[in-house]
Design a protein around this motif. Sequence first.
Motif, PDB file in Angstrom:
ATOM      1  N   PRO A 191       0.810  -1.235   0.000  1.00 14.53           N
ATOM      2  CA  PRO A 191       0.000   0.000   0.000  1.00 14.53           C
ATOM      3  C   PRO A 191       0.835   1.273   0.000  1.00 14.53           C
ATOM      4  O   PRO A 191       0.365   2.327  -0.419  1.00 14.53           O
ATOM      5  N   ASP A 192       2.097   1.176   0.457  1.00 14.19           N
ATOM      6  CA  ASP A 192       2.929   2.381   0.492  1.00 14.19           C
ATOM      7  C   ASP A 192       3.777   2.558  -0.770  1.00 14.19           C
ATOM      8  O   ASP A 192       4.552   3.509  -0.867  1.00 14.19           O
ATOM      9  N   SER A 193       3.674   1.622  -1.713  1.00 13.20           N
ATOM     10  CA  SER A 193       4.620   1.679  -2.835  1.00 13.20           C
ATOM     11  C   SER A 193       4.440   2.937  -3.689  1.00 13.20           C
ATOM     12  O   SER A 193       5.425   3.539  -4.107  1.00 13.20           O
ATOM     13  N   LEU A 194       3.209   3.344  -3.950  1.00 13.83           N
ATOM     14  CA  LEU A 194       3.027   4.569  -4.739  1.00 13.83           C
ATOM     15  C   LEU A 194       3.385   5.788  -3.901  1.00 13.83           C
ATOM     16  O   LEU A 194       4.033   6.716  -4.377  1.00 13.83           O
ATOM     17  N   LEU A 195       2.999   5.749  -2.614  1.00 10.08           N
ATOM     18  CA  LEU A 195       3.306   6.892  -1.739  1.00 10.08           C
ATOM     19  C   LEU A 195       4.809   7.151  -1.710  1.00 10.08           C
ATOM     20  O   LEU A 195       5.261   8.288  -1.664  1.00 10.08           O
ATOM     21  N   GLU A 196       5.573   6.062  -1.760  1.00  7.68           N
ATOM     22  CA  GLU A 196       7.028   6.185  -1.738  1.00  7.68           C
ATOM     23  C   GLU A 196       7.524   6.917  -3.000  1.00  7.68           C
ATOM     24  O   GLU A 196       8.382   7.782  -2.935  1.00  7.68           O
ATOM     25  N   ILE A 197       6.950   6.573  -4.137  1.00 12.26           N
ATOM     26  CA  ILE A 197       7.382   7.192  -5.395  1.00 12.26           C
ATOM     27  C   ILE A 197       6.938   8.660  -5.474  1.00 12.26           C
ATOM     28  O   ILE A 197       7.612   9.496  -6.066  1.00 12.26           O
ATOM     29  N   PHE A 198       5.793   8.959  -4.842  1.00 10.98           N
ATOM     30  CA  PHE A 198       5.290  10.340  -4.844  1.00 10.98           C
ATOM     31  C   PHE A 198       5.670  11.049  -3.537  1.00 10.98           C
ATOM     32  O   PHE A 198       5.003  11.976  -3.107  1.00 10.98           O
ATOM     33  N   ARG A 199       6.746  10.565  -2.902  1.00 10.80           N
ATOM     34  CA  ARG A 199       7.244  11.065  -1.623  1.00 10.80           C
ATOM     35  C   ARG A 199       7.454  12.590  -1.656  1.00 10.80           C
ATOM     36  O   ARG A 199       7.958  13.126  -2.645  1.00 10.80           O
ATOM     37  N   GLY A 200       7.051  13.255  -0.593  1.00 10.62           N
ATOM     38  CA  GLY A 200       7.210  14.714  -0.536  1.00 10.62           C
ATOM     39  C   GLY A 200       6.052  15.424  -1.197  1.00 10.62           C
ATOM     40  O   GLY A 200       5.998  16.647  -1.214  1.00 10.62           O
ATOM     41  N   GLU A 201       5.148  14.643  -1.792  1.00  8.96           N
ATOM     42  CA  GLU A 201       3.930  15.181  -2.416  1.00  8.96           C
ATOM     43  C   GLU A 201       4.198  16.311  -3.411  1.00  8.96           C
ATOM     44  O   GLU A 201       3.562  17.369  -3.352  1.00  8.96           O
ATOM     45  N   PRO A 202       5.157  16.113  -4.331  1.00 11.14           N
ATOM     46  CA  PRO A 202       5.389  17.194  -5.303  1.00 11.14           C
ATOM     47  C   PRO A 202       4.144  17.412  -6.154  1.00 11.14           C
ATOM     48  O   PRO A 202       3.497  16.448  -6.548  1.00 11.14           O
ATOM     49  N   GLN A 203       3.806  18.660  -6.377  1.00 14.90           N
ATOM     50  CA  GLN A 203       2.713  18.937  -7.303  1.00 14.90           C
ATOM     51  C   GLN A 203       2.830  20.325  -7.922  1.00 14.90           C
ATOM     52  O   GLN A 203       3.419  21.238  -7.347  1.00 14.90           O
ATOM     53  N   ALA A 204       2.260  20.415  -9.116  1.00 17.67           N
ATOM     54  CA  ALA A 204       2.245  21.674  -9.855  1.00 17.67           C
ATOM     55  C   ALA A 204       0.796  21.965 -10.220  1.00 17.67           C
ATOM     56  O   ALA A 204      -0.038  21.064 -10.198  1.00 17.67           O
ATOM     57  N   MET A 205       0.521  23.225 -10.517  1.00 16.61           N
ATOM     58  CA  MET A 205      -0.838  23.530 -10.957  1.00 16.61           C
ATOM     59  C   MET A 205      -0.833  24.338 -12.245  1.00 16.61           C
ATOM     60  O   MET A 205       0.125  25.035 -12.560  1.00 16.61           O
ATOM     61  N   ARG A 206      -1.914  24.168 -12.962  1.00 17.16           N
ATOM     62  CA  ARG A 206      -2.094  24.921 -14.189  1.00 17.16           C
ATOM     63  C   ARG A 206      -3.518  25.444 -14.174  1.00 17.16           C
ATOM     64  O   ARG A 206      -4.469  24.661 -14.171  1.00 17.16           O
ATOM     65  N   ALA A 207      -3.652  26.765 -14.067  1.00 12.98           N
ATOM     66  CA  ALA A 207      -4.994  27.355 -14.121  1.00 12.98           C
ATOM     67  C   ALA A 207      -5.232  27.757 -15.566  1.00 12.98           C
ATOM     68  O   ALA A 207      -4.372  28.373 -16.199  1.00 12.98           O
ATOM     69  N   ASN A 208      -6.363  27.370 -16.093  1.00 14.86           N
ATOM     70  CA  ASN A 208      -6.669  27.604 -17.509  1.00 14.86           C
ATOM     71  C   ASN A 208      -7.776  28.633 -17.639  1.00 14.86           C
ATOM     72  O   ASN A 208      -8.797  28.533 -16.949  1.00 14.86           O
ATOM     73  N   TYR A 209      -7.581  29.608 -18.517  1.00 11.72           N
ATOM     74  CA  TYR A 209      -8.634  30.588 -18.795  1.00 11.72           C
ATOM     75  C   TYR A 209      -9.027  30.475 -20.265  1.00 11.72           C
ATOM     76  O   TYR A 209      -8.204  30.706 -21.156  1.00 11.72           O
ATOM     77  N   TYR A 210     -10.273  30.089 -20.504  1.00  9.06           N
ATOM     78  CA  TYR A 210     -10.775  29.953 -21.871  1.00  9.06           C
ATOM     79  C   TYR A 210     -11.819  31.050 -22.100  1.00  9.06           C
ATOM     80  O   TYR A 210     -12.923  30.971 -21.566  1.00  9.06           O
ATOM     81  N   PRO A 211     -11.460  32.092 -22.867  1.00 11.89           N
ATOM     82  CA  PRO A 211     -12.453  33.148 -23.098  1.00 11.89           C
ATOM     83  C   PRO A 211     -13.602  32.610 -23.952  1.00 11.89           C
ATOM     84  O   PRO A 211     -13.404  31.649 -24.703  1.00 11.89           O
ATOM     85  N   PRO A 212     -14.786  33.239 -23.852  1.00 12.83           N
ATOM     86  CA  PRO A 212     -15.857  32.801 -24.750  1.00 12.83           C
ATOM     87  C   PRO A 212     -15.430  33.076 -26.189  1.00 12.83           C
ATOM     88  O   PRO A 212     -14.587  33.940 -26.426  1.00 12.83           O
ATOM     89  N   CYS A 213     -16.016  32.348 -27.123  1.00 16.47           N
ATOM     90  CA  CYS A 213     -15.644  32.558 -28.527  1.00 16.47           C
ATOM     91  C   CYS A 213     -16.903  32.466 -29.370  1.00 16.47           C
ATOM     92  O   CYS A 213     -17.650  31.494 -29.270  1.00 16.47           O
ATOM     93  N   ARG A 214     -17.134  33.508 -30.183  1.00 13.26           N
ATOM     94  CA  ARG A 214     -18.345  33.506 -31.014  1.00 13.26           C
ATOM     95  C   ARG A 214     -18.356  32.317 -31.956  1.00 13.26           C
ATOM     96  O   ARG A 214     -19.401  31.843 -32.365  1.00 13.26           O
ATOM     97  N   GLN A 215     -17.165  31.866 -32.334  1.00 15.32           N
ATOM     98  CA  GLN A 215     -17.096  30.704 -33.221  1.00 15.32           C
ATOM     99  C   GLN A 215     -16.574  29.507 -32.423  1.00 15.32           C
ATOM    100  O   GLN A 215     -15.600  28.859 -32.817  1.00 15.32           O
ATOM    101  N   ALA A 216     -17.223  29.275 -31.323  1.00 20.51           N
ATOM    102  CA  ALA A 216     -16.743  28.256 -30.378  1.00 20.51           C
ATOM    103  C   ALA A 216     -16.573  26.885 -31.019  1.00 20.51           C
ATOM    104  O   ALA A 216     -15.687  26.113 -30.639  1.00 20.51           O
ATOM    105  N   ASP A 217     -17.401  26.584 -32.017  1.00 21.21           N
ATOM    106  CA  ASP A 217     -17.307  25.252 -32.630  1.00 21.21           C
ATOM    107  C   ASP A 217     -16.124  25.138 -33.588  1.00 21.21           C
ATOM    108  O   ASP A 217     -15.857  24.081 -34.138  1.00 21.21           O
ATOM    109  N   LYS A 218     -15.386  26.247 -33.775  1.00 23.39           N
ATOM    110  CA  LYS A 218     -14.235  26.205 -34.702  1.00 23.39           C
ATOM    111  C   LYS A 218     -12.908  26.108 -33.949  1.00 23.39           C
ATOM    112  O   LYS A 218     -11.860  25.961 -34.557  1.00 23.39           O
TER     113      LYS A 218
END
Length: 351
Positions: A191-218
């Motif tokens: 049960p600890d094998s993945l926790l060991e590989i992800f040790r220190g809990e490194p993480q990054a984030m990406r916030a995405n902003y998608y403006p509306p688009c009149r031609q959204a289907d394109k």
Amino acid sequence: MSLPVPNVQELARTCERTGMQIPDRYVRPEAVADEVIGGADAGAAIPVIDLAKLLDPRSSREERAKLGSACQQWGFFQVISDTRRDLTEFFRLPLEAKEEYSQLLDGWEGYGHAFVFSEEQKLDWGDLLHLHLRPTESRDMRFWPERPPSFRNSERPKLFVRNSMERFSSETAKVGQCLFKFLAMDMGVDPDSLLEIFRGEPQAMRANYYPPCRQADKVLGLSPHCDASGLTLVLQVNNVQGLQIRKDGHWLAVDALDGALLANVGNTLEVLSNGRYRSIEHRAVVNQEEERISVAVFRLTCPDATIGPLPELVKKDGGKAAYKSMACEDFMKLYFSTKLDGRATVEGLRI
Ligand SMILES: O=C(O)CCC(=O)C(=O)O
Ligand SMILES: [Fe+2]
């Protein structure tokens, strides 16, 4: 005591199945007779209370007055999450203010775009803010917005009031830890094998902003891709739908619950699991009328990890490793050196 009456769930089922009219005792003419004010404007009038503002000494008095008047005049209010509010406020800043946090030419952290490698390449209808969250030493504060202030500043550490990104980061880290433990158990390994590989809990984030688009289907907000991560947790910041996943050869629109964390398996977990779990291909589409904001948190392995099928699983699979093993650094370099292209990167790791 209440008198016994029929079970409504069963009654509804019977009406649905047989086409039976609803019994007279349930017919309420006033349901349509009374006027109902509806629409976005009416909803917007309902007071919104910001917990972070209540806790922040600079805004506490004002927010407390708002809370009191909401209780006196409405007896009803909404409480909002500071992560969602701060990201929305950041993306609403004028361009020059956001550009103070622009990516540098040689890095991917900051405000800008990603995975553009040629002048000919098709582009995504979206901007992003990419930050390292954990471990704290990995944070490059140059790219952390100072507006709104609660994005990165905590005013009263003694009250356990953390800034919004810190709180979001530690909450998602906890969710990730829990999922990794149960995933290891599901695969029948320590049960600890993945926790060991992800040790220190490194993480990054990406916030995405998608403006509306009149031609959204394109256009596409975010090209079809798989994430490099172990797991990715996505929060739909303003509750506008747009994420699609490729399931059995078709794009499936994800109808996310408001405030739920969407979780997807990334390339790292596909490789570690020796192919038991699949890194799901996904993309984001754009709305014609409304902006869409999402934030993805990528759970990454500890920097000195080797990313390859877990030895216990290779043994279970008759000694056959289905993927190459690679140092974490090379794995990430490979990912960031090619444009987003569906499952191509992870397929390239197969033996
Ligand atoms: O906007 C979304 O819902 C998806 C975001 C995503 O897939 C990513 O940032 O990697
Ligand atoms: Fe993604």
